[in-house]
Design a protein around this motif. Structure first.
Motif, mmCIF file in Angstrom:
data_model
loop_
_atom_site.group_PDB
_atom_site.id
_atom_site.type_symbol
_atom_site.label_atom_id
_atom_site.label_comp_id
_atom_site.label_asym_id
_atom_site.label_seq_id
_atom_site.Cartn_x
_atom_site.Cartn_y
_atom_site.Cartn_z
ATOM 1 N N ILE A 289 0.939 -1.282 -0.227
ATOM 2 C CA ILE A 289 -0.200 -0.041 -0.093
ATOM 3 C C ILE A 289 0.977 1.199 0.034
ATOM 4 O O ILE A 289 0.499 2.216 -0.841
ATOM 5 C CB ILE A 289 -0.915 -0.065 1.428
ATOM 6 N N ARG A 290 1.986 1.051 0.822
ATOM 7 C CA ARG A 290 2.944 2.251 0.835
ATOM 8 C C ARG A 290 3.375 2.694 -0.472
ATOM 9 O O ARG A 290 3.545 3.717 -0.917
ATOM 10 C CB ARG A 290 4.335 2.096 1.884
ATOM 11 N N GLN A 291 3.923 1.458 -1.337
ATOM 12 C CA GLN A 291 4.559 1.344 -2.646
ATOM 13 C C GLN A 291 3.385 2.192 -3.507
ATOM 14 O O GLN A 291 3.913 2.889 -4.599
ATOM 15 C CB GLN A 291 4.853 0.273 -3.095
ATOM 16 N N LEU A 292 2.136 1.859 -3.360
ATOM 17 C CA LEU A 292 1.201 2.153 -4.139
ATOM 18 C C LEU A 292 0.919 3.673 -4.103
ATOM 19 O O LEU A 292 0.637 4.287 -5.061
ATOM 20 C CB LEU A 292 -0.236 1.668 -4.049
ATOM 21 N N LEU A 293 1.024 4.367 -2.854
ATOM 22 C CA LEU A 293 0.961 5.537 -2.597
ATOM 23 C C LEU A 293 1.954 6.476 -3.345
ATOM 24 O O LEU A 293 1.766 7.516 -3.925
ATOM 25 C CB LEU A 293 1.010 5.952 -1.299
ATOM 26 N N GLU A 294 3.310 5.937 -3.268
ATOM 27 C CA GLU A 294 4.291 6.387 -3.956
ATOM 28 C C GLU A 294 4.162 6.550 -5.286
ATOM 29 O O GLU A 294 4.771 7.230 -6.116
ATOM 30 C CB GLU A 294 5.669 5.691 -3.477
ATOM 31 N N CYS B 57 1.657 10.592 5.077
ATOM 32 C CA CYS B 57 2.611 9.758 4.415
ATOM 33 C C CYS B 57 3.035 10.226 3.260
ATOM 34 O O CYS B 57 2.362 10.296 2.160
ATOM 35 C CB CYS B 57 1.734 8.470 4.246
ATOM 36 N N GLY B 58 4.376 10.608 3.195
ATOM 37 C CA GLY B 58 5.021 11.292 2.237
ATOM 38 C C GLY B 58 4.148 12.388 1.609
ATOM 39 O O GLY B 58 3.929 12.768 0.449
ATOM 40 N N GLY B 59 3.450 13.189 2.442
ATOM 41 C CA GLY B 59 2.785 14.497 2.146
ATOM 42 C C GLY B 59 1.313 14.133 1.862
ATOM 43 O O GLY B 59 0.429 15.065 1.629
#
Length: 193
Positions: A135-140, A160-162
């Motif tokens: 999910i974190r990779q998808l956000l990025e 999370c990363g802005g």
């Protein structure tokens, strides 16, 4: 106005969500998993666009009902009034992730049951991060405007990363838009008939 919720099954809570969605004139009702929907609820919110992802505690009948009504967005992106809403459910998170990351250029609102790693995922009592790296990779990769999480430990907004990540667990969340400036949390526990 966007209304989101998760982790509710009491008929009184579902009725309150339907009433509040009408009162708030919500254009979009997002169910972030573990919502015990039934036909009465779906009829009560039929004037709104309703989209849902599966939760880890959802009954198979809930999933089948969501599919029959065409509201289940696990691994899909749906455009509503120019806003692209993508979903990652709890049934097959890896497949949902790979489908979205490989076939989507833009998602405005990401609806996910599980949180991204490192954001709204610290589980008591030791507060170990239990969110999903995918999910974190998808956000990025797709950089959504906002992420709505169903399986969060508390109703809050974290970044999370802005990107604002909003926990909706057992609350009603009202967002003023797909790029929210205002987020309001309404507890459900005091709204039982």
């Amino acid at each position: 106005m966007i209304l989101a919720t998760s982790r509710i099954s009491h008929p009184g809570h579902l009725s309150y969500v339907a009433r509040l969605s009408r009162y708030a004139e919500a254009e979009l009702v997002l169910l972030c998993g573990d919502v015990g929907i039934n036909e009465e609820f779906l009829t009560g919110v039929s004037q709104h666009t309703v989209l849902a992802v599966s939760g880890d505690e959802d009954d198979i009948h809930v999933i089948k009902l969501a599919k029959r009504y065409g509201i289940l967005i696990d691994g899909r992106v749906v455009e509503v009034s120019g806003v692209k809403v993508g979903g990652v459910g709890a049934i097959n998170t890896a497949l949902d992730y790979s489908t979205l990351v490989s076939g989507v250029e833009r998602i405005d609102i990401l609806v996910t049951h599980f949180p991204p790693h490192g954001c709204l995922d610290a589980q008591p009592p030791f507060y170990i991060h239990s969110g999903l790296r995918s999910i974190r990779q998808l956000l990025e990769a797709v950089k959504p405007s906002v992420v709505l999480v169903g399986h969060s430990t508390k109703p809050t907004v974290n970044y999370c990363g802005g990107i604002p990540v909003v926990g909706a667990s057992s609350y009603i969340v009202l967002l003023d838009s797909a790029r929210p400036r205002r987020v309001r949390f309404i507890p459900l526990d005091r709204y039982l008939p």
